[in-house]
Design a protein around this motif. Structure first.
Motif, PDB file in Angstrom:
ATOM      1  N   ARG A 171     -16.244 -47.514  43.181  1.00 33.18           N
ATOM      2  CA  ARG A 171     -15.776 -47.110  42.063  1.00 33.18           C
ATOM      3  C   ARG A 171     -14.992 -46.013  41.907  1.00 33.18           C
ATOM      4  NH1 ARG A 171     -20.121 -48.493  38.703  1.00 33.18           N
ATOM      5  NH2 ARG A 171     -22.195 -49.211  39.795  1.00 33.18           N
ATOM      6  N   LYS A 172     -14.251 -46.006  40.878  1.00 30.95           N
ATOM      7  CA  LYS A 172     -12.863 -45.044  41.043  1.00 30.95           C
ATOM      8  C   LYS A 172     -13.228 -43.821  40.781  1.00 30.95           C
ATOM      9  CE  LYS A 172      -9.410 -48.533  39.029  1.00 30.95           C
ATOM     10  NZ  LYS A 172      -8.361 -48.834  38.015  1.00 30.95           N
ATOM     11  N   ILE A 173     -12.457 -42.782  40.867  1.00 32.01           N
ATOM     12  CA  ILE A 173     -12.660 -41.423  40.672  1.00 32.01           C
ATOM     13  C   ILE A 173     -11.603 -40.726  39.999  1.00 32.01           C
ATOM     14  CG2 ILE A 173     -13.988 -41.101  42.642  1.00 32.01           C
ATOM     15  CD1 ILE A 173     -11.459 -39.893  44.220  1.00 32.01           C
ATOM     16  N   SER A 174     -11.616 -39.739  39.571  1.00 35.34           N
ATOM     17  CA  SER A 174     -10.455 -39.166  38.810  1.00 35.34           C
ATOM     18  C   SER A 174     -10.658 -37.557  39.330  1.00 35.34           C
ATOM     19  CB  SER A 174     -10.638 -39.099  37.316  1.00 35.34           C
ATOM     20  OG  SER A 174     -11.486 -38.190  36.756  1.00 35.34           O
ATOM     21  N   PHE A 175      -9.513 -36.775  39.183  1.00 35.34           N
ATOM     22  CA  PHE A 175      -9.281 -35.306  39.594  1.00 35.34           C
ATOM     23  C   PHE A 175      -8.058 -34.767  39.000  1.00 35.34           C
ATOM     24  CE2 PHE A 175      -8.153 -38.293  43.128  1.00 35.34           C
ATOM     25  CZ  PHE A 175      -6.878 -37.819  43.358  1.00 35.34           C
ATOM     26  N   HIS A 176      -8.017 -33.517  39.058  1.00 35.15           N
ATOM     27  CA  HIS A 176      -6.628 -32.550  38.951  1.00 35.15           C
ATOM     28  C   HIS A 176      -5.945 -32.657  40.379  1.00 35.15           C
ATOM     29  CE1 HIS A 176      -8.291 -32.284  34.883  1.00 35.15           C
ATOM     30  NE2 HIS A 176      -7.168 -31.419  34.560  1.00 35.15           N
ATOM     31  N   TYR A 177      -4.836 -32.886  40.428  1.00 35.67           N
ATOM     32  CA  TYR A 177      -4.327 -32.805  41.658  1.00 35.67           C
ATOM     33  C   TYR A 177      -3.008 -31.902  41.513  1.00 35.67           C
ATOM     34  CZ  TYR A 177      -2.363 -33.998  46.443  1.00 35.67           C
ATOM     35  OH  TYR A 177      -2.329 -33.960  47.694  1.00 35.67           O
ATOM     36  N   THR A 178      -2.897 -30.694  42.504  1.00 37.34           N
ATOM     37  CA  THR A 178      -1.871 -30.089  42.404  1.00 37.34           C
ATOM     38  C   THR A 178      -0.942 -30.182  43.894  1.00 37.34           C
ATOM     39  OG1 THR A 178      -3.031 -27.965  41.416  1.00 37.34           O
ATOM     40  CG2 THR A 178      -1.036 -27.398  42.777  1.00 37.34           C
ATOM     41  N   LYS A 179       0.432 -30.659  43.655  1.00 38.04           N
ATOM     42  CA  LYS A 179       1.162 -30.753  44.630  1.00 38.04           C
ATOM     43  C   LYS A 179       1.960 -29.685  45.120  1.00 38.04           C
ATOM     44  CE  LYS A 179       3.621 -33.844  42.591  1.00 38.04           C
ATOM     45  NZ  LYS A 179       4.748 -35.045  42.027  1.00 38.04           N
ATOM     46  N   ARG A 180       2.332 -29.623  46.535  1.00 34.84           N
ATOM     47  CA  ARG A 180       2.828 -28.605  46.993  1.00 34.84           C
ATOM     48  C   ARG A 180       4.215 -28.276  46.680  1.00 34.84           C
ATOM     49  NH1 ARG A 180       6.409 -27.897  51.812  1.00 34.84           N
ATOM     50  NH2 ARG A 180       6.327 -25.933  52.761  1.00 34.84           N
ATOM     51  N   LEU A 181       4.919 -29.272  46.160  1.00 38.42           N
ATOM     52  CA  LEU A 181       6.425 -29.086  45.354  1.00 38.42           C
ATOM     53  C   LEU A 181       6.365 -29.871  44.192  1.00 38.42           C
ATOM     54  CD1 LEU A 181       8.653 -29.838  48.774  1.00 38.42           C
ATOM     55  CD2 LEU A 181       8.034 -27.669  47.687  1.00 38.42           C
ATOM     56  N   THR A 182       7.176 -29.484  43.264  1.00 41.77           N
ATOM     57  CA  THR A 182       7.351 -29.964  41.740  1.00 41.77           C
ATOM     58  C   THR A 182       8.022 -31.381  42.182  1.00 41.77           C
ATOM     59  OG1 THR A 182       9.352 -28.810  41.315  1.00 41.77           O
ATOM     60  CG2 THR A 182       7.676 -27.860  40.928  1.00 41.77           C
ATOM     61  N   ASP A 183       7.683 -32.281  41.106  1.00 41.49           N
ATOM     62  CA  ASP A 183       8.295 -33.518  41.106  1.00 41.49           C
ATOM     63  C   ASP A 183       9.672 -33.562  40.469  1.00 41.49           C
ATOM     64  OD1 ASP A 183       7.600 -33.456  38.370  1.00 41.49           O
ATOM     65  OD2 ASP A 183       6.033 -34.693  38.511  1.00 41.49           O
ATOM     66  N   SER A 184      10.160 -34.804  40.247  1.00 33.52           N
ATOM     67  CA  SER A 184      11.399 -34.771  39.469  1.00 33.52           C
ATOM     68  C   SER A 184      11.593 -34.289  38.081  1.00 33.52           C
ATOM     69  CB  SER A 184      12.071 -36.218  39.377  1.00 33.52           C
ATOM     70  OG  SER A 184      11.108 -37.196  38.838  1.00 33.52           O
ATOM     71  N   GLU A 185      10.303 -34.193  37.589  1.00 30.25           N
ATOM     72  CA  GLU A 185      10.158 -33.576  36.067  1.00 30.25           C
ATOM     73  C   GLU A 185       9.723 -32.134  36.296  1.00 30.25           C
ATOM     74  OE1 GLU A 185       7.453 -36.407  34.364  1.00 30.25           O
ATOM     75  OE2 GLU A 185       8.874 -38.079  34.397  1.00 30.25           O
ATOM     76  N   GLY A 186       9.717 -31.715  37.288  1.00 33.64           N
ATOM     77  CA  GLY A 186       9.249 -30.228  37.361  1.00 33.64           C
ATOM     78  C   GLY A 186       7.703 -29.875  37.273  1.00 33.64           C
TER      79      GLY A 186
END
Length: 315
Positions: A153-168
């Motif tokens: 079964r799928k899951i969802s979550f809020h995820y925080t990356k160490r660095l910003t992506d190309s869109e900031g």
């Protein structure tokens, strides 16, 4: 491996799998197929009900189980250390199960082996850091994700990356099909197919919040096997650093996962690292202070210089 040990190992292998080919057994035990044929015959003569089907392989008659076997001291120590590791690194459900398994293993050991196992175990110890002790939320998520993987079964979550992506952006909400969990250098990673990226991605459990198990089902791809899975390496940027000799041992002991190569030279320890983005190395390099020099690329030298100038202005 002598013949007696090999015969026992063959029976255990047959118990683990429904059908096993002679060629596979020969490869596993590094012997000839002819030797496997003789071993199978010896087991049959000893009363082990082995069924052989030409062109298919060997299997045990349904309902046959190998009688309880004894453990040597090294085998018992290995199992008990394994239960201790699970108690420390897995979720509460497996912690309880590992404690129960430890009790069962100790209960079936002969007194002599149990005493010797206890003596050997006292010479080794697994330690976890205070940081790991406090990771109760991560262990809670570990149990939930493990259940979602088994239930498909799928899951969802809020995820925080160490660095910003190309869109900031650093944070995003992800819905994923969880394929498996991997423990890397004390950190739990989820391997999953991300709906947002439409591809397999890796997520640290420590960077997740608001995890929710969804009712939506998914099917694990037939071709996917976690044990055989090798993530695509997209670290294409090389960085070369020079450390002074005085801290060379500390650099080696850091076991930094981006390090590709280290060589001693007259002017110091030369270290080559490979990364996806140069910003991934900024904090680590600054942490060594004046004991490190960036040799290349020039753009990274400038990046470190800019950070040092900002620090100087703050002081």
């Amino acid at each position: 491996m002598n013949k007696t040990d090999r015969l026992l190992a063959i029976v255990l292998e047959l118990q683990r799998k429904e059908v096993v080919r002679a060629d596979d057994l020969a490869a596993l035990f590094e012997t000839s197929v002819r030797t496997i044929y003789r071993d199978i015959q010896a087991l049959s003569e000893a009363g082990v009900p082995i069924i052989g089907a030409p062109g298919t392989g060997y299997s045990l008659m349904e309902g046959y189980f190998l009688p309880p076997i004894s453990f040597t001291v090294p085998e018992a120590v290995s199992l008990l250390i394994g239960t201790e590791f699970i108690e420390q690194q897995f979720d509460d459900d497996y912690r309880v199960r590992s404690q129960a398994a430890r009790g069962k293993i100790e209960a079936i050991l002969p007194e002599r082996v149990r005493n010797e196992t206890s003596r050997v175990s006292k010479t080794m110890r697994l330690l976890i850091s205070d940081k790991q002790v406090k990771q109760s939320k991560e262990k809670e998520y570990l149990g939930k994700i493990r259940g979602a993987i088994l239930d498909e079964r799928k899951i969802s979550f809020h995820y925080t990356k160490r660095l910003t992506d190309s869109e900031g952006n650093r944070s995003s909400v992800r819905t994923v099909a969880p394929y498996g969990l991997v423990l890397i250098q004390g950190l739990w990673m989820l391997v999953a197919r991300c709906d947002l990226r439409q591809d397999i991605r890796h997520f640290r459990l420590s960077r997740m919040t608001e995890l929710i198990n969804l009712g939506e089902r998914f099917e694990l791809p037939i071709h996917f096997n976690l044990r055989d899975y090798t993530p695509q390496d997209n670290r294409h940027l090389l960085v070369r650093l020079q450390f002074i000799h005085d801290i060379a041992d500390k650099v080696k002991e850091s076991n930094y996962h981006y390090i590709e190569n280290m060589e001693k030279h007259q002017d110091g320890l030369h270290v080559v690292l490979r990364v996806r983005q140069l910003d991934e190395l900024v904090q680590w390099v600054l942490g060594w202070g004046a004991a490190v020099i960036v040799l290349e690329p020039e753009s990274f030298r400038n990046r470190i210089r800019e950070e040092v100038q900002k620090m100087f202005k703050r002081y």
